[in-house]
Design a protein around this motif. Structure first.
Motif: not given
Ligand code: HEM
Ligand SMILES: [Fe+2]
Lengths: 283, 455
Positions: A242, A247-254, A257
């Motif tokens: 982390s 970049a990319g919503d499929m790789y991390s959130a908030n 990672s």
């Protein structure tokens, strides 16, 4: 149609075809240099081509899909494997593959270091020839886009675990070969989410070209982590995913990672070094 | 045998059959390596067995062509050969070239350029042999003054083969350009001028075996040759798809090579028509089997299986897989192996002593086992190739892993190849078990009267 007409048909048809063919051949000659980047055919590349011929590589492998079908196509190999990996591989292929697992092994060719370097230069020239984008999808040597597809052999050999399909390595092997082993055997296995094929993103981004991307990234303003070089970046991505997010919503959130953490504990320091060395070969 | 000098053909056929046998030894070895692991990895690796396998094929098929020509030209021109001595000198030189090349390959002495691996000295000897051969044949025809269309097509095919070998003697700095000209030799041989040679042998055999009308046969021979070249010359482009040459070769290759089967369909109709209208039943039915078999197997192996992957949008996925091996084996076997075996079968009763004209049951076993075996091998390559295309090319499984998945097809390959090899062994045994007729020059001409002399 009588005999004479039949003969005229054969002669005229053949003559016309020959003319068109020769015309197009002439025209092709005016395009060869541009399509093949002929200005990049250095003495090194030419020597590499001679090495390719001298060791009869074409009678196992294909190049541009031409050759023999006993070993993988090498048209784009330098885009899948870094020079350091290829250099080490060609010194001794048995350090990378196990004949008992794949039932095939490339015999050691006893190439000089210079021969290997030039061969790689030649293969790199090949990989950049404009050949209508063939192959349409990368041709891999091992592994695959499908998670686990390279470990099915384990089931066939009755050894049960996914890891068993993968060639065992010893401490005597090249660190990169040992790193590749870790890539497949760590828990969870890296290759469950990452491919090493260009463009083939799975649960995680492809690691093809990771070294090149990392080199560009670490110096730039976009980079948020603590690493200062490529190896450092790869190491950091493994143990603290982390610190820098792809970049990319499929790789991390908030800000976190999706990649599992804990590799620092489950891998030994040496395994980690080897894994980094292996991944750093993906230029 | 009407002309005693035709007996040189025996020795050409004998060399061809010996090398054919040797070719299969290296073929079986190569197939075994597909199964692996390979105990001979450092003694006789795959690249060596493969290069010997393909080179022996080319050498023996050409030996067969030459022998068959030496047999056929005296018949057609109704004369003795210009010089049997030259023919023997040529054979010795040629055989030495072939054998030393193979020994060299064992030590990796070769150019490493697919199918053109012969080192330069060997290539030069090949050219010399071709020149001797063409000179000898041309002089024979010139002396006789009788020159048939069938013969003309044969000669033009042989002459063009020699010319098309010349680009192979040159050196190209750019790998792509070297590929471009490599196909001038390989493709324009097998899908161009060798087709002329094959069609000429076929016309000769059909005229002799079925008594078909020469006028009609020769008219169709022109049509076939015309179709071969109209499609085949620009069809070269199906080898120019992904190698770094301009993209306009893609549609050209697709269109013209898709027309190539037309000539092969014509050839099959022609062969079938000839036996339907047959005025005369020649006793050598076995030779007729080989002749008709050759036309049909070519239609299957070259026409159908070539067509299967010749369109660019298909070839994109199949290029460089075992699909190519599937087609290569069936096409080469049907067109060139079978036609040479047909000529041998036709000539053998005259070239050897006491051989029954109608062929023996051993001969028929050889025929059917080869057909069955080669058909099975084609299916094995096809199923392996289809598996490879889907797993490796479409789904993206690594090459080595995909090869493991298709192992069972390699088992099937070895099984069917063994049937094929037995068929070939029977043919070779059947060929050698009758002693050749030796004719010394002062002996009066043999008096063999058969249907041949009618034609
Ligand atoms: C008697 C006739 C023929 C023979 C002996 C023959 C033989 C061969 C051989 C040995 C190869 C493999 C060459 C290599 O990989 O270096 C080949 C490739 C090929 N042949 Fe033929 N062939 C014949 C006719 C045809 C015809 C009629 C077609 C099309 C309708 C065709 C289409 C192809 C294609 C597309 C390839 C390239 C496959 C690839 O590498 O992607 N062939 N042929
Ligand atoms: Fe072709």
């Amino acid at each position: 149609m009588n005999n004479r007409q039949a003969r005229m048909f054969a002669i005229a048809g053949t003559g016309l075809s020959v003319l068109i063919f020769l015309g197009l051949t002439l025209h092709s000659h005016s395009k060869f240099d541009e399509l093949t980047n002929a200005e990049n055919i250095t003495p090194q590349v030419t020597h590499g081509k001679d090495v390719w011929h001298k060791y009869n590589c074409i009678n196992c492998h294909t190049l541009f899909g031409e050759g023999a079908y006993y070993a993988p196509d090498l048209t784009k190999i330098t885009q899948h494997r870094g020079a350091a990996y290829l250099q080490a591989y060609m010194r001794d292929p048995s350090k990378f593959y196990d004949e008992n697992k794949h039932r095939r092994l490339m015999p050691k060719q006893n190439l000089s270091e210079e021969e290997i370097t030039d061969l790689i230069a030649f293969l790199d020239w090949v990989s950049k020839v404009d050949n209508q984008g063939w192959p349409p999808r990368p041709i891999l040597v091992t592994g695959g886009f499908i998670p686990g597809s390279d470990s099915v052999g384990a089931v066939a050999s009755g050894e049960g675990t996914a890891a068993a399909a993968i060639r065992p390595v010893t401490a005597a092997d090249d660190p990169r070969a040992q790193g590749e082993h870790v890539f497949r055997t760590a828990t969870p296995a890296c290759n469950a989410c990452h491919s090493t094929a260009p463009g083939a993103n799975m649960a995680g981004p492809t690691l093809a070209g990771i070294a090149t991307r990392a080199a560009e990234l670490v110096g730039s303003a976009l980079y948020k982590g603590n690493a200062t070089d490529v190896e450092g970046y790869i190491r950091e991505s493994i143990i603290a995913p982390s610190n820098h997010l792809v970049a990319g919503d499929m790789y991390s959130a908030n800000g976190a990672s999706f990649m599992p953490i804990g590799y620092e504990e489950t891998l030994t320091a040496e395994q980690l070094d080897n894994l980094v060395a292996y991944l750093a070969t993906f230029k | 045998m009407q002309y005693k000098s035709q007996s040189v053909a025996y020795w050409y056929f004998a060399v061809a059959m010996t090398l054919f046998g040797l070719q299969l030894v290296f073929g079986l070895l190569s197939a075994a390596k597909y199964l692996g692991p390979d105990p001979l990895l450092y003694i006789l690796p795959f690249d060596v067995t493969k290069v010997i396998h393909t080179n022996l094929l080319i050498v023996w098929v050409l030996t067969g062509f030459m022998g068959a020509t030496y047999w056929m030209v005296p018949d057609e021109s109704r004369t003795e050969l210009h010089s049997t001595k030259l023919a023997y000198v040529q054979l010795v030189l040629w055989t030495l070239m072939g054998v030393t090349a193979v020994i060299g390959y064992l030590f990796r002495y070769g150019t490493g350029n697919k199918l053109l691996e012969q080192p330069l000295p060997h290539k030069i000897v090949i050219v010399i042999c071709m020149l001797i051969f063409l000179y000898n044949i041309s002089m024979t025809i010139k002396k006789s003054g009788r020159f048939t269309t069938t013969e003309g097509v044969l000669l033009l095919g042989l002459f063009s083969s020699a010319v098309l070998f010349l680009p192979a003697l040159l050196h190209y700095e750019n790998y792509t350009v070297s590929i471009f000209y490599r196909w001038w030799t390989i493709h324009l041989w097998v899908e161009g001028v060798w087709m002329m040679i094959m069609a000429a042998f076929m016309a000769y055999l059909l005229i002799r075996l079925s008594g078909a009308d020469r006028e009609v046969m020769e008219k169709w021979l022109y049509v076939i040759v015309g179709l071969v070249f109209i499609a085949g010359i620009l069809g070269t482009a199906h080898h120019y798809y992904w190698v770094g040459v301009p993209s306009y070769w893609l549609p050209i290759g697709g269109f013209f090579s898709a027309l190539e089967p037309a000539a092969l369909v014509a050839m099959s109709i022609y062969a079938y028509g000839a036996i339907r209208r047959a005025g005369l039943g020649h006793p050598n039915k076995l030779a007729l089997h080989w002749t008709i078999g050759s036309a049909l197997f070519t239609l299957f192996g070259a026409g159908l299986l070539g067509l299967a992957h010749t369109w660019p949008s298909v070839n994109k996925w199949t290029h460089g897989t075992l699909i190519t091996a599937m087609h290569g084996h069936a096409a080469f076997y049907g067109a060139y192996v079978m036609i040479v075996l047909a000529m041998i079968t036709y000539a053998a009763p005259s070239l050897t002593r006491n051989r029954p004209e109608s062929g023996s049951s051993l001969g028929y076993w050889a025929f059917w086992m080869q057909i069955t075996g080669m058909f099975g091998m084609t299916l094995s390559f096809a199923t392996a190739g289809i598996g490879q295309v889907y797993l490796e090319r479409i789904m993206g499984m690594g090459y080595l892993d995909a090869q493991l998945k298709i192992q069972v097809h390699f088992l099937m390959l070895i099984a069917t190849a063994s049937i094929f090899t037995i068929g070939v062994a029977l043919f070779i045994y059947d060929f050698f078990r009758y002693a050749p007729r030796f004719i010394s020059d002062d002996e009066p001409q043999l008096n063999v009267v058969d249907a041949r002399s009618n034609a």
